[in-house]
Design an enzyme around this catalytic site. Structure first.
Site, mmCIF file in Angstrom:
data_model
loop_
_atom_site.group_PDB
_atom_site.id
_atom_site.type_symbol
_atom_site.label_atom_id
_atom_site.label_comp_id
_atom_site.label_asym_id
_atom_site.label_seq_id
_atom_site.Cartn_x
_atom_site.Cartn_y
_atom_site.Cartn_z
ATOM 1 N N ALA A 123 3.443 -0.880 4.590
ATOM 2 C CA ALA A 123 2.949 -0.885 5.969
ATOM 3 C C ALA A 123 2.514 -2.283 6.438
ATOM 4 C CB ALA A 123 1.789 0.097 6.107
ATOM 5 N N TYR B 90 11.328 8.690 1.046
ATOM 6 C CA TYR B 90 11.233 7.645 0.016
ATOM 7 C C TYR B 90 11.869 8.023 -1.321
ATOM 8 C CZ TYR B 90 8.010 5.636 3.387
ATOM 9 O OH TYR B 90 7.468 5.109 4.534
ATOM 10 N N ARG C 26 5.108 11.047 -2.466
ATOM 11 C CA ARG C 26 4.913 10.697 -1.067
ATOM 12 C C ARG C 26 6.196 10.893 -0.256
ATOM 13 N NH1 ARG C 26 4.864 4.513 1.069
ATOM 14 N NH2 ARG C 26 4.246 5.003 3.194
ATOM 15 N N HIS D 20 12.929 -2.672 1.331
ATOM 16 C CA HIS D 20 12.326 -1.400 1.749
ATOM 17 C C HIS D 20 13.201 -0.270 1.224
ATOM 18 C CE1 HIS D 20 9.598 -3.445 4.420
ATOM 19 N NE2 HIS D 20 10.625 -4.171 4.820
ATOM 20 N N ASN E 258 8.146 -5.707 -1.250
ATOM 21 C CA ASN E 258 8.090 -4.565 -0.346
ATOM 22 C C ASN E 258 6.630 -4.474 0.094
ATOM 23 O OD1 ASN E 258 8.035 -2.201 1.038
ATOM 24 N ND2 ASN E 258 9.007 -0.946 -0.545
ATOM 25 N N ARG F 187 13.962 4.306 11.892
ATOM 26 C CA ARG F 187 12.719 5.062 11.966
ATOM 27 C C ARG F 187 11.928 4.719 13.236
ATOM 28 N NH1 ARG F 187 9.726 4.726 6.438
ATOM 29 N NH2 ARG F 187 8.607 6.443 7.430
ATOM 30 N N SER G 6 13.342 2.785 2.589
ATOM 31 C CA SER G 6 13.939 3.461 3.742
ATOM 32 C C SER G 6 14.579 2.432 4.674
ATOM 33 C CB SER G 6 12.860 4.243 4.503
ATOM 34 O OG SER G 6 11.889 3.359 5.030
ATOM 35 N N PRO H 52 0.789 -1.220 0.000
ATOM 36 C CA PRO H 52 0.000 0.000 0.000
ATOM 37 C C PRO H 52 0.833 1.288 0.000
ATOM 38 C CG PRO H 52 -0.086 -1.057 2.143
ATOM 39 C CD PRO H 52 0.547 -2.036 1.201
ATOM 40 N N ASN H 53 0.312 2.262 -0.736
ATOM 41 C CA ASN H 53 0.866 3.620 -0.834
ATOM 42 C C ASN H 53 2.121 3.725 -1.691
ATOM 43 O OD1 ASN H 53 -1.091 4.945 0.912
ATOM 44 N ND2 ASN H 53 -0.159 3.773 2.569
ATOM 45 N N GLU I 260 13.075 -9.546 0.977
ATOM 46 C CA GLU I 260 12.313 -8.384 1.458
ATOM 47 C C GLU I 260 13.080 -7.120 1.115
ATOM 48 O OE1 GLU I 260 11.796 -8.606 5.673
ATOM 49 O OE2 GLU I 260 10.778 -6.673 5.818
HETATM 50 C C1 DQA Z 1 8.486 0.983 3.419
HETATM 51 C C2 DQA Z 1 8.644 1.178 4.927
HETATM 52 C C3 DQA Z 1 7.336 0.957 5.644
HETATM 53 O O1 DQA Z 1 7.502 1.151 7.042
HETATM 54 C C4 DQA Z 1 6.291 1.941 5.148
HETATM 55 O O2 DQA Z 1 5.046 1.689 5.763
HETATM 56 C C5 DQA Z 1 6.175 1.965 3.681
HETATM 57 C C6 DQA Z 1 7.372 1.853 2.856
HETATM 58 C C7 DQA Z 1 9.769 1.342 2.648
HETATM 59 O O3 DQA Z 1 9.874 0.940 1.491
HETATM 60 O O4 DQA Z 1 10.650 2.027 3.178
HETATM 61 O O5 DQA Z 1 5.082 2.183 3.129
HETATM 62 O O6 DQA Z 1 8.197 -0.377 3.165
#
Ligand code: DQA
Length: 153
Positions: free
Chosen positions: A82, A24, A19, A105, A79, A112, A107, A11-12, A103
Site C-alpha cells: 500500500a 493475491y 489475505r 506487485h 513490493n 484495480r 496483482s 505492509p500486509n 518494482e
Molecule cells: C500490492 C498491490 C497494492 O495495491 C496493495 O496495497 C498491496 C499489494 C500487490 O502486490 O499486488 O498490499 O502491492
C-alpha cells in the site's frame, strides 16, 4: 560487485496466503521467499528477503542497502504494497540509494481501483512487474540479474 539483492516487502504482505486469495493467490510470503531465494541462486545471487508493516523501517532498510554487510547490496527488488501509492519517503530513499530498483506487485494494479494506478515507487524503478502473482518475484530476480550483468559487462 556484491552478489546480494535486497528484496523488500511492505505492509500486509506477511498475511499472504490468507489475505484476499482471489487477488493475491494462496502462496504465503515464506513460500515466495523460498522461490525468490532459489531463483537468485541460479544467477549466483543471494536474496536478502524482508517484510515490514512500517514505512520507517522500509526507509531505513533502503538507506542501509549500500552498506549492508559484508559488501553492500547490488540492487533492490521492492513490493511496497500500500505504501506504493502513498509514500514519498520511500520514493526519496529509493532515489538516493544509487542502486538499481525493480518494482513488483502480485496483482495487476492497473486493473484495480483508480487509487492503485499511481505508484511513487515507479519514479525510482528501472522497471515494474505486476499481475503475475508470486512468479513476479522470480521475474524480478531474472530482470535484476540481467541489469547487474549489463552493468559489469
Ligand atoms: C500490492 C498491490 C497494492 O495495491 C496493495 O496495497 C498491496 C499489494 C500487490 O502486490 O499486488 O498490499 O502491492
Amino acid at each position: 560487485m556484491s552478489r546480494v539483492i535486497l528484496v523488500l516487502n511492505g505492509p500486509n504482505l506477511n498475511t499472504l496466503g490468507q489475505r484476499e486469495p482471489d487477488i493475491y493467490g494462496r502462496t504465503s510470503l515464506e513460500d515466495i521467499k523460498g522461490l525468490t531465494t532459489a531463483r537468485a541462486k541460479t544467477h549466483g545471487l543471494e536474496a536478502d528477503f524482508r517484510q515490514s508493516n512500517e514505512e520507517g523501517e522500509l526507509v531505513s532498510w533502503i538507506q542501509g542497502a549500500r552498506t549492508l554487510s559484508p559488501g553492500g547490496a547490488a540492487g533492490i527488488v521492492i513490493n511496497a504494497a500500500a505504501y506504493t501509492h502513498t509514500s514519498v519517503a520511500i520514493l526519496d530513499a529509493l532515489l538516493s540509494c544509487g542502486l538499481p530498483v525493480i518494482e513488483v506487485h502480485l496483482s495487476n494494479i492497473y486493473k484495480r481501483e483508480e487509487f492503485r494506478h499511481h505508484s511513487f515507487v515507479s519514479k525510482a524503478a528501472t522497471g515494474v512487474i505486476c499481475g503475475f502473482g508470486a512468479q513476479g518475484y522470480e521475474l524480478a530476480v531474472d530482470a535484476m540479474a540481467n541489469l547487474l550483468k549489463a552493468k559489469t559487462a
